[in-house]
Scaffold this motif. Structure first.
Motif, PDB file in Angstrom:
ATOM      1  N   LEU A   5     -13.849   3.716   0.560  1.00  0.00           N
ATOM      2  CA  LEU A   5     -14.041   2.460   0.787  1.00  0.00           C
ATOM      3  C   LEU A   5     -14.828   2.145   1.921  1.00  0.00           C
ATOM      4  O   LEU A   5     -15.746   1.104   1.659  1.00  0.00           O
TER       5      LEU A   5
ATOM      6  N   TYR B  84       1.144   5.320  -1.401  1.00  0.00           N
ATOM      7  CA  TYR B  84       0.440   6.543  -1.897  1.00  0.00           C
ATOM      8  C   TYR B  84       1.722   7.419  -2.818  1.00  0.00           C
ATOM      9  O   TYR B  84       1.122   8.106  -3.657  1.00  0.00           O
ATOM     10  N   GLU B  85       2.632   7.380  -2.298  1.00  0.00           N
ATOM     11  CA  GLU B  85       3.800   8.345  -3.102  1.00  0.00           C
ATOM     12  C   GLU B  85       4.119   8.054  -4.474  1.00  0.00           C
ATOM     13  O   GLU B  85       4.079   8.952  -5.391  1.00  0.00           O
TER      14      GLU B  85
ATOM     15  N   LYS C  92      -4.355  11.581   1.158  1.00  0.00           N
ATOM     16  CA  LYS C  92      -4.531  10.720   0.145  1.00  0.00           C
ATOM     17  C   LYS C  92      -5.270   9.540   0.494  1.00  0.00           C
ATOM     18  O   LYS C  92      -6.232   8.800   0.189  1.00  0.00           O
TER      19      LYS C  92
ATOM     20  N   GLY D 182      -7.115   3.549  -8.390  1.00  0.00           N
ATOM     21  CA  GLY D 182      -6.419   4.591  -7.920  1.00  0.00           C
ATOM     22  C   GLY D 182      -6.689   4.293  -6.095  1.00  0.00           C
ATOM     23  O   GLY D 182      -6.444   5.249  -5.257  1.00  0.00           O
ATOM     24  N   SER D 183      -7.224   3.292  -5.749  1.00  0.00           N
ATOM     25  CA  SER D 183      -7.263   2.766  -4.265  1.00  0.00           C
ATOM     26  C   SER D 183      -6.497   1.750  -3.939  1.00  0.00           C
ATOM     27  O   SER D 183      -6.903   0.615  -4.204  1.00  0.00           O
ATOM     28  N   PRO D 184      -5.534   1.892  -3.404  1.00  0.00           N
ATOM     29  CA  PRO D 184      -4.678   0.816  -2.990  1.00  0.00           C
ATOM     30  C   PRO D 184      -5.073  -0.139  -1.900  1.00  0.00           C
ATOM     31  O   PRO D 184      -5.126  -1.252  -2.108  1.00  0.00           O
TER      32      PRO D 184
ATOM     33  N   ASP E 141      -8.910   7.600   0.609  1.00  0.00           N
ATOM     34  CA  ASP E 141      -9.095   6.230   0.114  1.00  0.00           C
ATOM     35  C   ASP E 141      -9.787   5.288   1.271  1.00  0.00           C
ATOM     36  O   ASP E 141     -10.917   4.704   0.847  1.00  0.00           O
TER      37      ASP E 141
ATOM     38  N   MET F 149       0.827  -1.046  -0.109  1.00  0.00           N
ATOM     39  CA  MET F 149      -0.049  -0.086  -0.092  1.00  0.00           C
ATOM     40  C   MET F 149       0.883   1.256  -0.177  1.00  0.00           C
ATOM     41  O   MET F 149       1.344   1.386   0.980  1.00  0.00           O
TER      42      MET F 149
ATOM     43  N   SER G  69      -1.382  10.070   5.289  1.00  0.00           N
ATOM     44  CA  SER G  69      -1.507  11.168   4.246  1.00  0.00           C
ATOM     45  C   SER G  69      -3.068  11.293   4.046  1.00  0.00           C
ATOM     46  O   SER G  69      -3.845  10.554   4.069  1.00  0.00           O
TER      47      SER G  69
END
Lengths: 252, 252
Positions: free
Chosen positions: B94, A3-4, B86, A159-161, B90, A1, B84
């Motif tokens: 979810l 995001y960077e 981001k 776009g969603s880890p 996420d 997971m 983060s």
DNA sequence: ATCAAGTATAATTTGGATATTTTTATATTT
DNA sequence: AAATATAAAAATATCCAAATTATACTTGAT
């Protein structure tokens, strides 16, 4: 997971710690079914079998337990997690729900990189099928890896880890059921066609078609698995109706 | 994850192994924020701090890594997983997607046991709020546990252990963001009202209302968290628009 | 047959050995 | 003199093997 650096494939890097290597080996053996569902994982035997000491082994088992491939009870050691039709259906329903969602998100938001990744995965798949049908099986990656690679590529652009990691885990567990129960068949032209259609839907960004195709694809695999599992006498979870089929009705 | 005895609350049983106890302690400290995001988890220090040897500590950290609260890189040890905006978004998206789905499934398929469980969780929540506002804080379980208990009870009846476990994990991570960033406020009447409405929607089996209420509830908490996180200077994931808000538009 | 004590087996933990990474200091080059 | 490269030292992660503790099994008595 992470995001960077954007969505990525869950690390398959050959981590060099003994624990990580052992984790991979045992994971393979559980998914392939050579370590049988429900069987006890005795540390002494495993230490010999995988040629490691207690610590790396324990670490591997702990990780597997957290990923749901192994259960660990109190002071009683580890077991390979059991199987049931009920769980197969649960995994199927959720896979349909999440992978389809992820695929549609990829179609809505995926960038060019994603398209390229899907196409690459698709080409590898085609290549592998050709090799298999022409007899020579010498591909570097196994069919299983390539097939998983394609399916995960579909959600890779969402776009969603977090969603991606859930899809990984579900796919992994689903694959175990398939490898344990589905007897080997020739890879039929149908398989190739289905994956080609999925690839096309991705490239054409056709969300509705994508939903229909992927739902059917997963459900078909699940039906096959359930049928073969019944033959081989899997324990039924006590239900009669395959709930996943209801879900299908909604789509048609 | 167990199928024999139906959906269950993820085991909180006081497992007596040192490793399990250590896991719980470190987990608490990460969620509460006292172990800071991104900070290095040096084994020597932790061994002293939690008073354990290497093996149980390593086992705890390995487990935490598999659950995503800790990262483990090659031969370089463990770190508390970073935060983060981001990722917060996420997780929020979810959570909205999965918890709402689970809640609706519970409403559709949940049995009487489920209703009872939701009501019990709700009563505990009311009791806890009363105690907190009247000053005496001596409840056995913490407010956090009770609040989590209520939210998870909503999805407990969905019949999918896998979905439930995913909701657990997402809630856990979301809670970390909240506990790290949201400064303490009095528990407003609004909180009580919202949970009462959720409870009512469950008992009345009103799926549409349930979807609306729960989506708003989660989104509201996320907005609050994001606002406070900005104040305290969380690193932005590089995006400007809160994607979760788009999702809301679909519901209205 | 049921229960209790004792034995055997196996899981967990400890503490220390080994190997890797990071830091610091020294030498070499620009 | 500054910057880069190399080598020694320190710190720290990983791993092993022995010691401990808990569970499972066996035996004998009620």
């Amino acid at each position: 997971m992470q995001y960077e650096w954007g969505p990525n494939i869950e690390q398959e890097t050959e981590t060099n710690t003994l624990a990580a290597q052992t984790y991979n080996k045992i994971r393979q053996d559980i998914i392939s079914g050579s370590l049988e569902p429900g069987s006890k994982l005795q540390s002494e035997k495993l230490k010999k079998q995988y040629d490691v000491g207690s610590s790396p082994l324990r670490e591997a088992l702990t990780q597997l337990a957290a990923n749901g491939l192994v259960t660990s009870e109190g002071q009683k050691g580890f077991r390979v997690v059991d199987v049931s039709l009920k769980e197969l259906r649960d995994i199927t329903k959720l896979r349909m729900h999440l992978e389809v969602h992820g695929f549609k998100e990829s179609i809505a938001h995926g960038d060019v990189e994603w398209e390229v990744a899907v196409t690459s995965a698709y080409r590898r798949l085609v290549h592998a099928i050709e090799e298999l049908s022409s007899g020579k099986s010498g591909s570097a990656r196994s069919w299983e890896d390539i097939h998983r690679g394609f399916h995960l590529s579909l959600v890779q652009g969402c776009g969603s880890p977090w969603l991606i990691s859930f899809c990984h885990r579900l796919y992994e567990h689903f694959e175990r059921y398939r490898r344990i129960y589905v007897e080997y068949r020739e890879i039929s032209p149908k398989i190739l066609e289905e994956h080609e259609a999925l690839h096309q839907a991705a490239i054409n960004r056709d969300a509705d078609l994508a939903e229909k195709l992927l739902s059917e694809h997963i459900l078909f695999a699940a039906r096959l698995t359930e049928a073969d599992a019944r033959k081989k006498g899997i324990q039924d979870g006590g239900e009669i109706i395959a709930a996943a089929e209801q879900e299908m009705e909604l789509i048609k």
